[in-house]
Design a protein around this motif. Structure first.
Motif, PDB file in Angstrom:
ATOM      1  N   ILE A   7       0.907  -1.271   0.041  1.00 20.63           N
ATOM      2  CA  ILE A   7       0.041   0.074  -0.055  1.00 20.63           C
ATOM      3  C   ILE A   7       0.954   1.182  -0.038  1.00 20.63           C
ATOM      4  O   ILE A   7       1.668   1.275   0.841  1.00 20.63           O
ATOM      5  CB  ILE A   7      -0.857  -0.112   1.284  1.00 20.63           C
ATOM      6  CG1 ILE A   7      -1.857  -1.226   1.242  1.00 20.63           C
ATOM      7  CG2 ILE A   7      -1.736   1.289   1.259  1.00 20.63           C
ATOM      8  CD1 ILE A   7      -2.346  -1.740   2.731  1.00 20.63           C
ATOM      9  N   ILE A   8       0.583   2.175  -0.976  1.00 24.61           N
ATOM     10  CA  ILE A   8       1.571   3.163  -1.254  1.00 24.61           C
ATOM     11  C   ILE A   8       0.786   4.652  -0.551  1.00 24.61           C
ATOM     12  O   ILE A   8      -0.498   4.655  -0.808  1.00 24.61           O
ATOM     13  CB  ILE A   8       1.770   3.405  -2.727  1.00 24.61           C
ATOM     14  CG1 ILE A   8       2.591   2.461  -3.311  1.00 24.61           C
ATOM     15  CG2 ILE A   8       2.543   4.756  -2.756  1.00 24.61           C
ATOM     16  CD1 ILE A   8       3.858   1.978  -2.550  1.00 24.61           C
ATOM     17  N   PHE A   9       1.324   5.318   0.102  1.00 24.83           N
ATOM     18  CA  PHE A   9       0.610   6.321   0.831  1.00 24.83           C
ATOM     19  C   PHE A   9       1.389   7.657   0.485  1.00 24.83           C
ATOM     20  O   PHE A   9       2.839   7.743   0.783  1.00 24.83           O
ATOM     21  CB  PHE A   9       0.651   6.028   2.345  1.00 24.83           C
ATOM     22  CG  PHE A   9      -0.620   6.802   3.045  1.00 24.83           C
ATOM     23  CD1 PHE A   9      -1.893   6.021   2.908  1.00 24.83           C
ATOM     24  CD2 PHE A   9      -0.353   7.718   3.941  1.00 24.83           C
ATOM     25  CE1 PHE A   9      -2.832   6.746   3.477  1.00 24.83           C
ATOM     26  CE2 PHE A   9      -1.392   8.136   4.563  1.00 24.83           C
ATOM     27  CZ  PHE A   9      -2.812   7.351   4.419  1.00 24.83           C
ATOM     28  N   THR A  10       0.805   8.484  -0.450  1.00 28.20           N
ATOM     29  CA  THR A  10       1.496   9.933  -0.822  1.00 28.20           C
ATOM     30  C   THR A  10       0.782  10.987  -0.703  1.00 28.20           C
ATOM     31  O   THR A  10      -0.495  10.889  -0.660  1.00 28.20           O
ATOM     32  CB  THR A  10       2.086   9.439  -2.232  1.00 28.20           C
ATOM     33  OG1 THR A  10       2.652   8.399  -2.314  1.00 28.20           O
ATOM     34  CG2 THR A  10       2.775  10.890  -2.970  1.00 28.20           C
ATOM     35  N   ILE A 101       5.650   7.536   1.115  1.00 25.80           N
ATOM     36  CA  ILE A 101       6.702   7.783  -0.030  1.00 25.80           C
ATOM     37  C   ILE A 101       6.291   9.128  -0.554  1.00 25.80           C
ATOM     38  O   ILE A 101       5.183   9.564  -0.690  1.00 25.80           O
ATOM     39  CB  ILE A 101       7.142   6.830  -0.771  1.00 25.80           C
ATOM     40  CG1 ILE A 101       6.103   6.236  -1.485  1.00 25.80           C
ATOM     41  CG2 ILE A 101       7.803   5.686  -0.040  1.00 25.80           C
ATOM     42  CD1 ILE A 101       6.426   5.107  -2.456  1.00 25.80           C
ATOM     43  N   GLU A 102       7.282   9.741  -1.130  1.00 17.46           N
ATOM     44  CA  GLU A 102       7.257  10.847  -2.109  1.00 17.46           C
ATOM     45  C   GLU A 102       6.515  10.484  -3.363  1.00 17.46           C
ATOM     46  O   GLU A 102       6.808   9.278  -3.781  1.00 17.46           O
ATOM     47  CB  GLU A 102       8.489  11.600  -2.287  1.00 17.46           C
ATOM     48  CG  GLU A 102       8.930  12.209  -0.807  1.00 17.46           C
ATOM     49  CD  GLU A 102       8.096  13.048  -0.258  1.00 17.46           C
ATOM     50  OE1 GLU A 102       7.692  14.177  -0.962  1.00 17.46           O
ATOM     51  OE2 GLU A 102       8.157  13.234   0.964  1.00 17.46           O
ATOM     52  N   GLN A 118      -2.516   2.367  -4.480  1.00 16.40           N
ATOM     53  CA  GLN A 118      -1.735   3.868  -4.133  1.00 16.40           C
ATOM     54  C   GLN A 118      -2.634   4.690  -3.822  1.00 16.40           C
ATOM     55  O   GLN A 118      -3.908   4.997  -4.509  1.00 16.40           O
ATOM     56  CB  GLN A 118      -0.982   4.141  -5.634  1.00 16.40           C
ATOM     57  CG  GLN A 118       0.187   3.240  -5.910  1.00 16.40           C
ATOM     58  CD  GLN A 118       0.726   3.833  -7.120  1.00 16.40           C
ATOM     59  OE1 GLN A 118       0.671   4.811  -7.355  1.00 16.40           O
ATOM     60  NE2 GLN A 118       1.902   3.089  -7.416  1.00 16.40           N
ATOM     61  N   PHE A 119      -2.458   5.364  -2.676  1.00 19.56           N
ATOM     62  CA  PHE A 119      -3.433   6.504  -2.161  1.00 19.56           C
ATOM     63  C   PHE A 119      -2.629   7.717  -2.203  1.00 19.56           C
ATOM     64  O   PHE A 119      -1.304   7.698  -1.939  1.00 19.56           O
ATOM     65  CB  PHE A 119      -3.679   6.244  -0.699  1.00 19.56           C
ATOM     66  CG  PHE A 119      -4.559   5.207  -0.356  1.00 19.56           C
ATOM     67  CD1 PHE A 119      -5.969   5.199  -0.153  1.00 19.56           C
ATOM     68  CD2 PHE A 119      -4.290   3.666  -0.078  1.00 19.56           C
ATOM     69  CE1 PHE A 119      -6.776   4.481   0.165  1.00 19.56           C
ATOM     70  CE2 PHE A 119      -4.821   2.643   0.016  1.00 19.56           C
ATOM     71  CZ  PHE A 119      -6.267   2.861   0.294  1.00 19.56           C
TER      72      PHE A 119
END
Length: 185
Positions: A7-10, A101-102, A118-119
């Motif tokens: 899970i990506i948090f940006t 992450i950026e 991806q969020f």
């Protein structure tokens, strides 16, 4: 065993990603937040291996050369990256692993790990984001202006992400985050 998930948090600096993540991890301790590698020095109270893995620039560059990072980027004069082996091991164990992450790192992950969810966390407005950054009281006018320019670039990329959540109200944003993660489609 249940399948693991990445899970990506940006989102821009100051949007409240950290606050949402802390609440998410408190409510759902089964989730794992990946520990990043950085070349920046530790801040008071930060612990190597818990908050970050602190390395020098030479070590970081060697990790890049040896393909030991899932993603990496330079931000504010320092390098940050995600250790590949740690994340892959956790996912193979069925864990849901979160990366905060950026934008550039998220784009790298999309190329190498396209199944990641991806969020993108959005501010209610750029004006509100500016007020949040100013309220911290930790940055010069020049640094604030730089963060706001970068934030605008990041916001322009929000539609690249699977799910966008506006953090205008913490409880509402959190409910939307939980629904996107745990409610079957």
């Amino acid at each position: 065993m249940e399948a693991g998930k990445l899970i990506i948090f940006t989102g821009p600096s100051g949007v409240g990603k950290g606050t949402l993540l802390r609440k998410l991890l408190t409510q759902h301790p089964e989730l794992v937040l990946s520990t990043s590698v950085t070349t920046r020095p530790p801040r008071p109270g930060e612990i190597n291996g818990i908050d970050y893995y602190f390395v020098n620039v030479e070590k970081f560059q060697q990790m890049v050369a040896d393909d030991e990072l899932l993603e990496w980027a330079e931000f504010a004069g320092n390098y940050y990256g995600t250790p590949r082996l740690q994340v892959e091991d956790l996912i193979s164990q069925g864990k849901w692993v979160i990366l905060e992450i950026e934008l550039e790192g998220a784009r790298q992950i999309r190329r190498t790990f396209p199944q990641a969810l991806q969020f993108f966390i959005l501010p209610p407005s750029l004006r509100e984001l500016e007020q949040r950054i100013r309220h911290r009281g930790t940055e010069s006018e020049e640094a604030i202006a730089k963060r706001l320019r970068r934030a605008q670039e990041e916001i322009n990329a929000a539609n690249e992400f699977d799910i966008q959540i506006v953090n205008d109200d913490l409880e509402k944003a959190f409910a939307n985050l939980e629904a996107a993660l745990f409610v079957p489609c």
